[in-house]
Design a protein around this motif. Structure first.
Motif, PDB file in Angstrom:
ATOM      1  N   UNK A 187      -0.731   5.999  -8.150  1.00 17.10           N
ATOM      2  CA  UNK A 187      -1.746   5.359  -8.988  1.00 17.10           C
ATOM      3  C   UNK A 187      -1.369   3.918  -9.337  1.00 17.10           C
ATOM      4  N   UNK A 188      -0.124   3.735  -9.765  1.00  9.88           N
ATOM      5  CA  UNK A 188       0.324   2.407 -10.185  1.00  9.88           C
ATOM      6  C   UNK A 188       1.205   1.731  -9.146  1.00  9.88           C
ATOM      7  N   UNK A 189       1.879   2.518  -8.316  1.00 11.55           N
ATOM      8  CA  UNK A 189       2.732   1.959  -7.266  1.00 11.55           C
ATOM      9  C   UNK A 189       2.876   2.963  -6.135  1.00 11.55           C
ATOM     10  N   UNK A 190       3.276   2.452  -4.982  1.00 11.83           N
ATOM     11  CA  UNK A 190       3.479   3.290  -3.804  1.00 11.83           C
ATOM     12  C   UNK A 190       4.677   2.753  -3.046  1.00 11.83           C
ATOM     13  N   UNK A 191       5.464   3.666  -2.449  1.00 13.65           N
ATOM     14  CA  UNK A 191       6.650   3.230  -1.731  1.00 13.65           C
ATOM     15  C   UNK A 191       6.935   4.172  -0.573  1.00 13.65           C
ATOM     16  N   UNK A 192       7.697   3.689   0.387  1.00 11.79           N
ATOM     17  CA  UNK A 192       8.219   4.502   1.469  1.00 11.79           C
ATOM     18  C   UNK A 192       9.211   5.512   0.887  1.00 11.79           C
ATOM     19  N   UNK A 197       9.152  -1.386   1.176  1.00  8.94           N
ATOM     20  CA  UNK A 197       7.796  -1.926   1.102  1.00  8.94           C
ATOM     21  C   UNK A 197       7.015  -1.461  -0.107  1.00  8.94           C
ATOM     22  N   UNK A 198       7.663  -1.340  -1.246  1.00 12.27           N
ATOM     23  CA  UNK A 198       6.982  -0.895  -2.463  1.00 12.27           C
ATOM     24  C   UNK A 198       5.869  -1.859  -2.845  1.00 12.27           C
ATOM     25  N   UNK A 199       4.741  -1.299  -3.259  1.00 10.08           N
ATOM     26  CA  UNK A 199       3.599  -2.102  -3.691  1.00 10.08           C
ATOM     27  C   UNK A 199       3.142  -1.661  -5.075  1.00 10.08           C
ATOM     28  N   UNK A 200       2.679  -2.647  -5.850  1.00 11.53           N
ATOM     29  CA  UNK A 200       2.083  -2.386  -7.165  1.00 11.53           C
ATOM     30  C   UNK A 200       0.565  -2.441  -7.019  1.00 11.53           C
ATOM     31  N   UNK A 201      -0.136  -1.577  -7.737  1.00 17.39           N
ATOM     32  CA  UNK A 201      -1.596  -1.548  -7.699  1.00 17.39           C
ATOM     33  C   UNK A 201      -2.157  -2.811  -8.357  1.00 17.39           C
ATOM     34  N   UNK A 202      -2.648  -3.734  -7.537  1.00 10.48           N
ATOM     35  CA  UNK A 202      -3.145  -5.007  -8.053  1.00 10.48           C
ATOM     36  C   UNK A 202      -4.540  -4.897  -8.651  1.00 10.48           C
ATOM     37  N   UNK A 203      -5.131  -3.732  -8.592  1.00 11.64           N
ATOM     38  CA  UNK A 203      -6.390  -3.517  -9.318  1.00 11.64           C
ATOM     39  C   UNK A 203      -6.117  -3.377 -10.817  1.00 11.64           C
TER      40      UNK A 203
END
Length: 317
Positions: A187-192, A197-203
């Motif tokens: 919901x707030x972040x996703x990672x391998x 390559x962790x990403x934060x939810x920019x929405x």
């Protein structure tokens, strides 16, 4: 009609300038400058500091998780002034915490440094003009590991909802605000699965800073005090990573509240802007240091984080 020559005294070049009008105009300008100088606000710069000791950011049981540490814009009663909530305490500065709440440093407090006037300490209005966050990760883990460092802030239009839902100002176990913070995977972040390559939810969040740090020494089973001859790649032998982040301005902090006066005088005492704490500042202004990792602290082979944060304010005096 016969031509008549214009009298010399009426010719433009012979007409004397309107000295009285010019003098009056200059006087008006001078008076206007004086009025502006009287109504113009004056400011005094104040600096605060706080730090995190060199402590682990790994969870006890492991698994991919997000370490969350609030970076407040408010001053947190850094001048140690007496308030209704802090009467009788020797240290009246307001506290907040990260979501690990390590016993060695279960909370954080701001301290004013380099001096300030009484007018600044009692000012009802302060402006946070920015700051600097310095971080250092030190590695005591022989296995390869990745730590994704973020500085984020909630989107203004949904900041209030995020603060509530993610408990970013919530508490847990009787600890201080911030200890209950939880950012949810997917919901707030996703990672391998190996934290790549962790990403934060920019929405939901603004990403103000991002850096991915890799630690490791291939083929080793324990850390040595001396360099190993078979390791020729310095990138794979990194034990320490550092960084510096400029903090966004937090804007104006105002406090026009009054507190009950229990002394000999009757009435209410004024409070100052410096007494505002993390819980009461604007939700969309607060930034959060987030570090996504899969470390385990139970094996005592951890990665530790140190912080030094300086904030700058203009106090209306």
């Amino acid at each position: 009609m016969p031509y008549r020559r214009k009298p010399k005294v009426l010719k433009t070049k012979n007409v004397k300038s309107k000295t009285s009008a010019k003098a009056q105009s200059k006087q008006i300008v001078a008076l206007s400058k004086q009025v502006n100088s009287l109504t113009k606000s004056q400011y005094e710069t104040v600096q605060t500091t706080w730090n995190r000791q060199n402590l682990s950011i790994d969870t006890a049981l492991g698994g991919i998780g997000a370490y969350v540490c609030p970076i407040p814009k408010s001053m947190g009663n850094c001048f140690n002034q007496s308030t209704l909530d802090t009467q009788g305490l020797s240290d009246r500065r307001l506290k907040w915490a990260d979501n690990l709440v390590i016993a060695a440093q279960p909370f954080y407090q701001k301290t004013a440094i380099f001096g300030s006037s009484e007018s600044a300490r009692n000012s009802p209005e302060a402006t946070h003009i920015g700051g600097v966050l310095k971080w250092r990760l030190s590695n005591a883990e022989p296995a390869f590991s990745t730590y994704s460092v973020f500085l984020i802030s909630p989107k203004a239009r949904q900041a209030d909802q995020l603060i509530t839902d993610r408990r970013l100002k919530g508490t847990t176990g009787g600890h201080n605000p911030g200890s209950g913070a939880v950012l949810n995977e997917l919901q707030d972040w996703i990672s391998h699965p190996d934290v790549m390559g962790t990403q934060i939810n920019k929405k939901y969040f603004n990403v103000d800073y991002h850096k991915e740090v890799n630690f490791g020494h291939p083929g080793s089973t324990s850390l040595q005090q001396t360099a190993q001859a078979n390791n020729t790649d310095p990138l794979n032998n990194a034990m320490i990573a550092t960084g510096s982040i400029r903090l966004k301005p937090g804007g104006v902090l105002r406090c026009f509240n009054k507190q009950e006066n229990n002394s000999e005088r009757v009435g209410r005492l004024p409070t100052s802007a410096s007494q505002i704490g993390y819980v009461d500042e604007k939700n969309e202004k607060t930034q959060y240091l987030v570090i996504v990792n899969n470390g385990v602290s139970a094996d005592t082979q951890t990665v530790s984080l140190s912080l030094l944060v300086n904030d700058y304010y203009k106090m209306t005096v």
